[in-house]
Design a protein around this motif. Structure first.
Motif, PDB file in Angstrom:
ATOM      1  N   ALA A   1      46.322  40.582  47.377  1.00 48.00           N
ATOM      2  CA  ALA A   1      46.289  41.308  48.658  1.00 48.00           C
ATOM      3  C   ALA A   1      45.428  42.567  48.541  1.00 48.00           C
ATOM      4  CB  ALA A   1      47.708  41.666  49.093  1.00 48.00           C
ATOM      5  N   ALA A   2      45.525  43.253  47.397  1.00 46.15           N
ATOM      6  CA  ALA A   2      44.743  44.485  47.214  1.00 46.15           C
ATOM      7  C   ALA A   2      43.246  44.156  47.133  1.00 46.15           C
ATOM      8  CB  ALA A   2      45.189  45.215  45.955  1.00 46.15           C
ATOM      9  N   VAL A   3      42.927  43.053  46.463  1.00 46.94           N
ATOM     10  CA  VAL A   3      41.507  42.654  46.374  1.00 46.94           C
ATOM     11  C   VAL A   3      40.994  42.338  47.778  1.00 46.94           C
ATOM     12  CG1 VAL A   3      39.927  40.852  45.533  1.00 46.94           C
ATOM     13  CG2 VAL A   3      41.651  41.840  43.987  1.00 46.94           C
ATOM     14  N   LYS A   4      41.785  41.612  48.554  1.00 48.07           N
ATOM     15  CA  LYS A   4      41.371  41.270  49.922  1.00 48.07           C
ATOM     16  C   LYS A   4      41.218  42.524  50.783  1.00 48.07           C
ATOM     17  CE  LYS A   4      43.084  36.685  50.935  1.00 48.07           C
ATOM     18  NZ  LYS A   4      44.200  35.954  51.526  1.00 48.07           N
ATOM     19  N   ALA A   5      42.149  43.447  50.614  1.00 46.97           N
ATOM     20  CA  ALA A   5      42.103  44.665  51.445  1.00 46.97           C
ATOM     21  C   ALA A   5      40.840  45.469  51.133  1.00 46.97           C
ATOM     22  CB  ALA A   5      43.354  45.508  51.206  1.00 46.97           C
ATOM     23  N   GLY A   6      40.397  45.388  49.885  1.00 50.33           N
ATOM     24  CA  GLY A   6      39.118  46.022  49.530  1.00 50.33           C
ATOM     25  C   GLY A   6      39.132  47.541  49.600  1.00 50.33           C
ATOM     26  N   VAL A   7      40.287  48.143  49.417  1.00 50.89           N
ATOM     27  CA  VAL A   7      40.367  49.607  49.501  1.00 50.89           C
ATOM     28  C   VAL A   7      40.027  50.235  48.146  1.00 50.89           C
ATOM     29  CG1 VAL A   7      41.878  51.572  49.954  1.00 50.89           C
ATOM     30  CG2 VAL A   7      42.142  49.463  51.268  1.00 50.89           C
ATOM     31  N   LEU A   8      40.698  49.742  47.098  1.00 53.34           N
ATOM     32  CA  LEU A   8      40.549  50.367  45.781  1.00 53.34           C
ATOM     33  C   LEU A   8      39.476  49.649  44.965  1.00 53.34           C
ATOM     34  CD1 LEU A   8      44.319  50.949  44.925  1.00 53.34           C
ATOM     35  CD2 LEU A   8      42.676  52.596  45.816  1.00 53.34           C
ATOM     36  N   ASP A   9      38.832  50.417  44.112  1.00 55.79           N
ATOM     37  CA  ASP A   9      37.798  49.857  43.254  1.00 55.79           C
ATOM     38  C   ASP A   9      38.449  48.873  42.271  1.00 55.79           C
ATOM     39  OD1 ASP A   9      34.865  50.438  42.172  1.00 55.79           O
ATOM     40  OD2 ASP A   9      36.228  50.159  40.460  1.00 55.79           O
ATOM     41  N   ARG A  10      37.934  47.665  42.305  1.00 55.77           N
ATOM     42  CA  ARG A  10      38.568  46.603  41.522  1.00 55.77           C
ATOM     43  C   ARG A  10      38.527  46.910  40.029  1.00 55.77           C
ATOM     44  NH1 ARG A  10      37.491  40.278  42.929  1.00 55.77           N
ATOM     45  NH2 ARG A  10      38.813  39.475  41.256  1.00 55.77           N
ATOM     46  N   HIS A  11      37.386  47.337  39.569  1.00 54.97           N
ATOM     47  CA  HIS A  11      37.205  47.590  38.147  1.00 54.97           C
ATOM     48  C   HIS A  11      38.061  48.784  37.693  1.00 54.97           C
ATOM     49  CE1 HIS A  11      35.248  48.177  34.348  1.00 54.97           C
ATOM     50  NE2 HIS A  11      34.966  49.418  34.690  1.00 54.97           N
ATOM     51  N   GLU A  12      38.018  49.841  38.493  1.00 52.68           N
ATOM     52  CA  GLU A  12      38.681  51.074  38.054  1.00 52.68           C
ATOM     53  C   GLU A  12      40.194  51.085  38.296  1.00 52.68           C
ATOM     54  OE1 GLU A  12      36.835  54.610  39.544  1.00 52.68           O
ATOM     55  OE2 GLU A  12      38.257  55.890  38.443  1.00 52.68           O
ATOM     56  N   HIS A  13      40.618  50.569  39.447  1.00 49.67           N
ATOM     57  CA  HIS A  13      42.034  50.750  39.800  1.00 49.67           C
ATOM     58  C   HIS A  13      42.874  49.484  39.886  1.00 49.67           C
ATOM     59  CE1 HIS A  13      40.619  54.808  41.383  1.00 49.67           C
ATOM     60  NE2 HIS A  13      41.452  55.070  40.407  1.00 49.67           N
ATOM     61  N   LEU A  14      42.255  48.310  39.915  1.00 47.42           N
ATOM     62  CA  LEU A  14      43.061  47.086  40.048  1.00 47.42           C
ATOM     63  C   LEU A  14      43.122  46.259  38.757  1.00 47.42           C
ATOM     64  CD1 LEU A  14      42.020  45.950  43.655  1.00 47.42           C
ATOM     65  CD2 LEU A  14      43.984  47.319  42.969  1.00 47.42           C
ATOM     66  N   GLU A  15      41.964  45.999  38.152  1.00 44.84           N
ATOM     67  CA  GLU A  15      41.972  45.142  36.946  1.00 44.84           C
ATOM     68  C   GLU A  15      42.899  45.692  35.848  1.00 44.84           C
ATOM     69  OE1 GLU A  15      40.917  42.130  36.737  1.00 44.84           O
ATOM     70  OE2 GLU A  15      39.959  42.212  38.703  1.00 44.84           O
ATOM     71  N   PRO A  16      42.865  47.006  35.573  1.00 48.12           N
ATOM     72  CA  PRO A  16      43.724  47.502  34.480  1.00 48.12           C
ATOM     73  C   PRO A  16      45.218  47.310  34.737  1.00 48.12           C
ATOM     74  CG  PRO A  16      42.067  49.144  35.098  1.00 48.12           C
ATOM     75  CD  PRO A  16      42.009  48.070  36.132  1.00 48.12           C
ATOM     76  N   ILE A  17      45.607  47.086  35.990  1.00 43.69           N
ATOM     77  CA  ILE A  17      47.047  46.921  36.276  1.00 43.69           C
ATOM     78  C   ILE A  17      47.309  45.554  36.916  1.00 43.69           C
ATOM     79  CG2 ILE A  17      47.501  49.402  36.468  1.00 43.69           C
ATOM     80  CD1 ILE A  17      47.519  49.002  39.550  1.00 43.69           C
ATOM     81  N   LYS A  18      46.421  44.628  36.618  1.00 45.33           N
ATOM     82  CA  LYS A  18      46.495  43.302  37.260  1.00 45.33           C
ATOM     83  C   LYS A  18      47.869  42.629  37.071  1.00 45.33           C
ATOM     84  CE  LYS A  18      43.924  38.984  37.510  1.00 45.33           C
ATOM     85  NZ  LYS A  18      42.737  38.239  37.089  1.00 45.33           N
ATOM     86  N   ASP A  19      48.390  42.660  35.840  1.00 44.03           N
ATOM     87  CA  ASP A  19      49.672  41.975  35.573  1.00 44.03           C
ATOM     88  C   ASP A  19      50.795  42.576  36.408  1.00 44.03           C
ATOM     89  OD1 ASP A  19      48.321  40.529  33.780  1.00 44.03           O
ATOM     90  OD2 ASP A  19      49.152  41.507  31.979  1.00 44.03           O
ATOM     91  N   PHE A  20      50.781  43.912  36.445  1.00 45.23           N
ATOM     92  CA  PHE A  20      51.813  44.604  37.231  1.00 45.23           C
ATOM     93  C   PHE A  20      51.724  44.171  38.704  1.00 45.23           C
ATOM     94  CE2 PHE A  20      52.421  48.153  40.206  1.00 45.23           C
ATOM     95  CZ  PHE A  20      53.785  48.370  40.048  1.00 45.23           C
ATOM     96  N   LEU A  21      50.514  44.174  39.243  1.00 48.28           N
ATOM     97  CA  LEU A  21      50.357  43.835  40.667  1.00 48.28           C
ATOM     98  C   LEU A  21      50.699  42.364  40.928  1.00 48.28           C
ATOM     99  CD1 LEU A  21      47.090  45.824  41.532  1.00 48.28           C
ATOM    100  CD2 LEU A  21      49.406  46.333  42.310  1.00 48.28           C
ATOM    101  N   GLN A  22      50.325  41.516  39.993  1.00 47.03           N
ATOM    102  CA  GLN A  22      50.619  40.086  40.200  1.00 47.03           C
ATOM    103  C   GLN A  22      52.113  39.799  40.156  1.00 47.03           C
ATOM    104  OE1 GLN A  22      47.987  38.248  37.321  1.00 47.03           O
ATOM    105  NE2 GLN A  22      46.591  37.582  38.956  1.00 47.03           N
ATOM    106  N   SER A  23      52.864  40.709  39.527  1.00 49.51           N
ATOM    107  CA  SER A  23      54.315  40.470  39.451  1.00 49.51           C
ATOM    108  C   SER A  23      55.004  40.768  40.794  1.00 49.51           C
ATOM    109  CB  SER A  23      54.927  41.326  38.335  1.00 49.51           C
ATOM    110  OG  SER A  23      54.926  42.686  38.727  1.00 49.51           O
ATOM    111  N   ILE A  24      54.281  41.411  41.719  1.00 44.07           N
ATOM    112  CA  ILE A  24      54.898  41.697  43.030  1.00 44.07           C
ATOM    113  C   ILE A  24      54.473  40.608  44.008  1.00 44.07           C
ATOM    114  CG2 ILE A  24      55.129  43.391  44.900  1.00 44.07           C
ATOM    115  CD1 ILE A  24      54.371  45.535  42.793  1.00 44.07           C
TER     116      ILE A  24
END
Ligand SMILES: NC(=O)c1ccc[n+]([C@@H]2O[C@H](COP(=O)([O-])OP(=O)(O)OC[C@H]3O[C@@H](n4cnc5c(N)ncnc54)[C@H](O)[C@@H]3O)[C@@H](O)[C@H]2O)c1
Length: 426
Positions: free
Chosen positions: A76-99
């Motif tokens: 959902a965060a990737v689709k929303a396109g708000v946060l930089d994927r490399h800087e703010h999403l990839e490093p916490i991918k597992d955490f986000l996928q658990s929700i």
């Protein structure tokens, strides 16, 4: 517990996790960054709010959500396109996928532009509300959390007004059983939360808890409720500029506000019925700030227009334009243009955090029913029946901080300050 796992919710959750890992700062959050002055100016006491009142710490927060779209928080965060994927999403991918969102109580009648597959089925609305209650109980158990807050970060529903079904808990429950159209999904979540002894905050302009039946339920159960509609971009600026004109007794003849935005929220608001709900929320505040009944020569004839245009290329990076026609001494006209190139969810995410923490605090402090002191965060503050809302951002801020002082037994700050001058002793 977040209702909706879209742009705002994912930006909030991913933001908290980045902050917890020491990768970013919680900018925009009063609960994390603001200080509060205590006592006289000469005392130089200004602790951080989070060191002054007992707030839940970020490390103790656990998240879950409901959404009719089955994407997990990462997708959902990737689709929303708000946060930089490399800087703010990839490093916490597992955490986000658990929700992963729980099936929603969703009905397309109330949000025309959305289609969802991850939805609850039941024989009537009451049964859906019971399923939401079960979700809350199950989350408490599985997460081990002591306390829960529900924040509505889901779409703007079609415009509804208070009707007979909303008057008492009995009529409300009957209406749920009869699938009455005046009971929107957002009301089912609010009802479920209150029945499970959980505070409920509403980030959208929907009617939701602003009805006698749920206000009373909240009071009876000693639970805080509030809304409506996060005060973020254009309206936040309006609630700063309009009080400035009034403070200087400058007149206003017109205020034209337009927005272009291309996120899913923009798409939902492209539907006239959802737009009407948003429009009411955005329009009301100017009149309440300017009080034309007290100043007919200055504010008796204001032409106020608000437009929202869905424009996909802009994504979440909304542009809010304001053309403001004011007049001064002897009626000479002047103009102000504001062009706010903002990021909607970046402005909203810290509000979700603060509201969750302050609603939880309010519940522990024994404050129940409408929490007007948190109107600082809302475009259409929920107030007691018959009471007009205070929309000036700085009056709201004073109310907010004075409430915290009051909770902790500290003196109110009135800004009188005569004691600093010699003549005060005469
Ligand atoms: N971003 C801001 O500055 C701002 C300011 C004020 C209000 N808001 C409001 O916050 C809300 C969220 O904004 P957003 O940009 O995240 O929108 P979004 O469209 O990205 O996310 C909303 C999510 O809610 C889900 N949803 C819709 N109905 C639902 C239901 N009945 N149950 C559970 N989920 C449901 C949708 O599927 C979607 O994923 C909107 O109502 C918006 O108007 C946002």
């Amino acid at each position: 517990m977040l209702v909706g796992l879209g742009a705002v919710s994912t930006t909030f959750v991913a933001g908290v996790e980045n902050v917890r890992r020491g990768r970013s700062l919680p900018i925009g959050s009063l609960s994390q960054m603001a200080t509060i002055r205590l006592g006289k100016r000469t005392e130089k006491r200004a602790p951080k709010i989070k060191d002054f009142v007992p707030l839940t710490e970020l490390k103790d927060l656990v998240f879950t959500a409901w959404d009719p779209i089955p994407d997990d928080a990462y997708a959902a965060a990737v689709k929303a396109g708000v946060l930089d994927r490399h800087e703010h999403l990839e490093p916490i991918k597992d955490f986000l996928q658990s929700i992963k969102p729980m099936p929603a109580a969703f009905d397309q009648y109330y949000v025309k532009r959305l289609q969802g597959t991850n939805v609850k089925r039941g024989k009537n609305k009451r049964e859906l509300a019971e399923q939401l209650r079960e979700d809350i109980r199950a989350f408490r158990k599985s997460s081990g959390v002591e306390r829960v807050v529900v924040v509505w970060c889901a779409s703007t529903e079609v415009f509804l007004t208070v009707g007979p079904a909303h008057q008492t808990l009995v009529t409300f429950e009957q209406a749920m059983e009869q699938d009455d159209q005046s009971i929107a999904p957002s009301m089912l979540y609010a009802y479920a939360a209150l029945m499970e002894n959980v505070p409920f905050a509403n980030g959208a302009p929907n009617l939701t808890v602003d009805i006698p039946a749920l206000e009373r339920l909240a009071e009876e159960r000693g639970l805080p409720i509030g809304g409506k509609d996060f005060k973020t971009g254009q309206t936040m600026m309006k609630s700063v500029l309009a009080p400035a004109f009034k403070a200087r007794m400058l007149g206003l003849s017109g205020w034209y506000s337009t927005n272009i935005l291309g996120n899913r929220d923009g798409e939902v608001l492209d539907d006239p019925e959802s737009f009407k709900t948003k429009e009411e929320s955005k329009l009301g505040l100017l009149e309440q700030i300017l009080q034309p009944e007290l100043y007919p020569e200055l504010y008796g004839k204001v032409y106020h227009k608000v437009r929202i245009n869905y424009y996909p290329p802009r994504g979440d990076n909304k542009e809010g334009w304001d053309n403001i026609d004011i007049f001064g001494w002897l009626g000479y006209p002047m103009q102000i243009k504001v062009d706010f190139l903002c990021r909607d969810s970046i402005l909203a995410a810290p509000l979700v955090l603060d509201l969750a923490l302050f609603f939880d605090l309010a519940a522990r402090a024994g404050l129940s029913g409408i929490q007007e002191w948190l109107s600082f965060y809302f475009k259409s503050p929920h107030t007691a029946p018959g009471l007009y809302a205070e929309n000036d951002l700085f009056i709201q801020q004073t109310k907010f901080k004075n409430t915290l002082r009051w909770m902790m037994g500290e003196e109110q700050i009135t800004h009188l300050g005569v004691e600093y001058y010699e003549y005060a002793d005469r």
